[in-house]
Motif scaffolding. Structure first.
Motif, PDB file in Angstrom:
ATOM      1  N   SER A 167       0.974   5.731  -1.582  1.00 18.96           N
ATOM      2  CA  SER A 167       0.503   6.746  -2.527  1.00 18.96           C
ATOM      3  C   SER A 167       1.681   7.249  -3.353  1.00 18.96           C
ATOM      4  CB  SER A 167      -0.135   7.924  -1.783  1.00 18.96           C
ATOM      5  OG  SER A 167      -1.276   7.506  -1.058  1.00 18.96           O
ATOM      6  N   PRO A 208      -4.328  -2.853  -5.832  1.00 17.64           N
ATOM      7  CA  PRO A 208      -5.449  -1.966  -5.491  1.00 17.64           C
ATOM      8  C   PRO A 208      -5.175  -1.025  -4.334  1.00 17.64           C
ATOM      9  CG  PRO A 208      -5.857  -4.210  -4.731  1.00 17.64           C
ATOM     10  CD  PRO A 208      -4.634  -4.274  -5.586  1.00 17.64           C
ATOM     11  N   ASN A 209      -4.147  -1.323  -3.531  1.00 16.78           N
ATOM     12  CA  ASN A 209      -3.891  -0.501  -2.346  1.00 16.78           C
ATOM     13  C   ASN A 209      -2.864   0.599  -2.574  1.00 16.78           C
ATOM     14  OD1 ASN A 209      -5.712  -2.054  -0.827  1.00 16.78           O
ATOM     15  ND2 ASN A 209      -4.131  -3.585  -0.409  1.00 16.78           N
ATOM     16  N   GLU A 251      -2.370   4.042  -4.345  1.00 12.52           N
ATOM     17  CA  GLU A 251      -3.030   5.161  -5.023  1.00 12.52           C
ATOM     18  C   GLU A 251      -2.011   5.902  -5.885  1.00 12.52           C
ATOM     19  OE1 GLU A 251      -5.507   9.271  -3.981  1.00 12.52           O
ATOM     20  OE2 GLU A 251      -4.258   8.285  -2.470  1.00 12.52           O
ATOM     21  N   ASN A 292      -4.069  -0.586 -10.934  1.00 14.70           N
ATOM     22  CA  ASN A 292      -4.777  -0.885  -9.689  1.00 14.70           C
ATOM     23  C   ASN A 292      -5.489  -2.231  -9.695  1.00 14.70           C
ATOM     24  OD1 ASN A 292      -5.513   2.595  -9.078  1.00 14.70           O
ATOM     25  ND2 ASN A 292      -4.032   1.314  -8.034  1.00 14.70           N
ATOM     26  N   GLU A 293      -5.676  -2.830 -10.865  1.00 11.57           N
ATOM     27  CA  GLU A 293      -6.183  -4.201 -10.899  1.00 11.57           C
ATOM     28  C   GLU A 293      -5.194  -5.150 -10.244  1.00 11.57           C
ATOM     29  OE1 GLU A 293      -7.246  -5.435 -14.799  1.00 11.57           O
ATOM     30  OE2 GLU A 293      -8.815  -3.916 -15.053  1.00 11.57           O
ATOM     31  N   SER A 300       0.831  -1.195   0.000  1.00 10.09           N
ATOM     32  CA  SER A 300       0.000   0.000   0.000  1.00 10.09           C
ATOM     33  C   SER A 300       0.868   1.247   0.000  1.00 10.09           C
ATOM     34  CB  SER A 300      -0.932   0.002   1.211  1.00 10.09           C
ATOM     35  OG  SER A 300      -0.183   0.030   2.417  1.00 10.09           O
TER      36      SER A 300
END
Length: 515
Positions: A471, A498-499, A501, A494-495, A469
């Motif tokens: 950003s 997904p975590n 950004e 993101n597929e 995860s």
């Protein structure tokens, strides 16, 4: 910004841009194991697109390799399969003897006479060839999308910027045995070191067969099928390997001396005259039924299947105590690169794209049982002994040979030193303690350990965590592309992750400094 996240985004978005860009370029989306049928079709299409010029004329490619045992398989199975699709590209498989390969290859590369395609050793040896300009970067090879980060880790630069060989297979270490001999003595597969030596003593006491079949004349077997085979159970696989690189461990530590202690005991159970016994001698002795246990790499399975007239069995390296965690050497072993000076780069890329396909993955894994594909494609293994070897991945933690990454970049070369001292320990010429000290002294002569080197090594072989995860913000002058990034590229990324950004934040072109 987190370096791992940044690098991950760079790799995946580069792949996405290659897949999406250019109106005349075939789509080459990254596959998952469930997409194996599409993988072959996509890769073949990409290969066709990238080599239209080569398809119109007769071209000959030569493959340099150390796998002389595989000559017949390449001539009778692999190359004919390729020529069904590409009849105008003649491929010649021209192997050297394993112990001579590195030196012979360096000589031909320096002299400009090397083949078009180079079979790549893992990590430092091939990295040195790339750094010297002998291997071409394969960043733009479409078929590379069929491999994950661990598969490519042995043939990529430390900073991850260039991949230079197409991963082909890993090999696993263990022991292959003659089931008829085990049945004759009522023996079962040993799981601990004590059971292993009790088994050898039972066979030795009768005197009918050589309990353990290996020679030390060529030296490399002593390190590869001896030290690197049983060693991971002592130094705890990746934990110990990375500790050597970071400087937290030394070859003089007790766990390394214990490995050499075991090897020193092997000499009591090897064939008479093992000091003069070569690798082919060992193979012949075993297939003739004159030896019980063969310290093996899984690459030996194919030859033994062809030549032995008895049933084979296999067991993984025994642990010290019952219930101990087990570790296996599951080594990223072999890949194929392109000679940077080949006169036929398009034809060579066509062949490399085919090597990257799911068709090749299945063909290679079953034509050469014991070589386990590194492709994302699902491959069914038919051979029972090969299947036994690969099943150990579910029981033990995997590691790679501890001399291959970073630690063999200087002189004295650690890999070559391991050959020498492992053979000398088995021969009784030096003690385990002397072996450890000589290795550490050689390493200290040129290598300065660092935590950063350890992190580089660990990152290179680490699987990317899909649950990672964070950003990321991308600076760019391409404000015209904002919608494309928001609606196509970032959602595709993101597929997979997904975590994470991702924000695409472009500036108008005049506000970006030109470089």
């Amino acid at each position: 910004m987190n370096r791992k996240l940044s690098f991950l985004l760079f790799v995946l978005l580069t792949a996405l841009l290659v897949a999406c860009g250019g109106g005349d370029t075939a789509d080459t989306p990254a596959d998952t194991p469930a997409d194996t049928a599409d993988t072959a079709e996509t890769t073949d299409t990409a290969a066709d697109t990238g080599s239209e010029a080569a398809a119109d004329e007769k071209v000959t490619l030569t493959i340099e390799s150390w796998r002389n045992d595989d000559l017949t398989i390449w001539q009778d199975v692999i190359i004919p399969a390729f020529n069904k699709e590409y009849p105008n590209i003649e491929v010649i498989f021209a192997p050297s003897a394993p112990a001579e390969y590195n030196g012979a290859l360096n000589t031909t590369l320096e002299g400009g006479t090397a083949g078009d395609l180079i079979t790549c050793r893992p990590f430092d040896a091939s990295l040195a060839l790339f750094d010297a300009g002998y291997l071409a970067s394969l960043n733009d090879l479409e078929g590379m999308s069929n491999f994950g980060s661990v598969a490519k880790s042995a043939w990529i630069t430390d900073d991850g910027s260039d991949v230079f060989c197409v991963p082909m297979a890993s090999v696993i270490h263990g022991f292959i045995y003659n089931k008829d001999i085990f049945d004759e003595y009522g023996l079962t597969e040993p799981t601990t070191v004590d059971e292993f030596f009790m088994m050898l003593e039972t066979i030795e006491n009768d005197g009918k067969y050589a309990p353990l079949d290996m020679g030390t004349a060529d030296q490399w077997e002593a390190a590869t099928m001896g030290f690197q085979n049983v060693g991971p159970n002592y130094w705890k696989g990746e934990e110990g390997r990375l500790a050597l690189i970071s400087g937290e461990a030394k070859f003089t530590d007790p766990e390394y001396i214990a490995v050499f202690d075991q090897l020193a005991s092997w000499g009591n159970f090897l064939p008479n005259g093992f000091e003069a016994q070569t690798y082919p001698d060992s193979q012949n002795l075993f297939t003739l039924g004159q030896a019980a246990v063969y310290p093996a790499g899984s690459w030996d399975i194919s030859l033994f299947n062809d030549q032995a007239d008895f049933e084979l069995g296999a067991f993984k390296p025994p642990v010290t105590n019952a219930g101990d965690s087990c570790y296996i050497s599951d080594h990223t072993d072999i890949a194929l690169g392109m000679n940077a000076d080949t006169p036929h780069p398009e034809a060579a890329k066509t062949f490399l794209n085919w090597v990257a396909s799911s068709e090749f993955a299945g063909l290679y894994s079953n034509a050469l049982p014991g070589f386990f594909s590194l492709s994302n494609a699902e491959v069914s293994i038919d051979d029972p002994i090969a299947q036994e070897f690969v099943s150990w991945r579910g029981e033990c933690d995997s590691t790679i040979r501890n001399s291959y990454q970073i630690l063999s970049r200087g002189e004295p070369n650690l890999e070559n030193e391991l050959w020498r001292v492992s053979a000398q320990v088995i021969n009784g010429d030096i003690t385990p303690e002397e072996a450890g000290q000589q290795l550490q002294d050689g390493l200290d002569a040129w290598y300065t350990p660092s935590a950063e080197a350890g992190k580089v090594a660990e990152t290179a072989v680490a699987e990317t965590d899909p649950n990672m995860s964070g950003s990321l913000v991308i600076e760019s002058w391409r404000n015209d592309d904002l919608v494309i990034w928001q609606d196509v590229i970032i959602p595709a990324f993101n597929e997979h992750f997904p975590n994470i950004e991702v924000v695409f934040a472009p500036t108008a072109p005049p506000n970006i400094t030109a470089h």
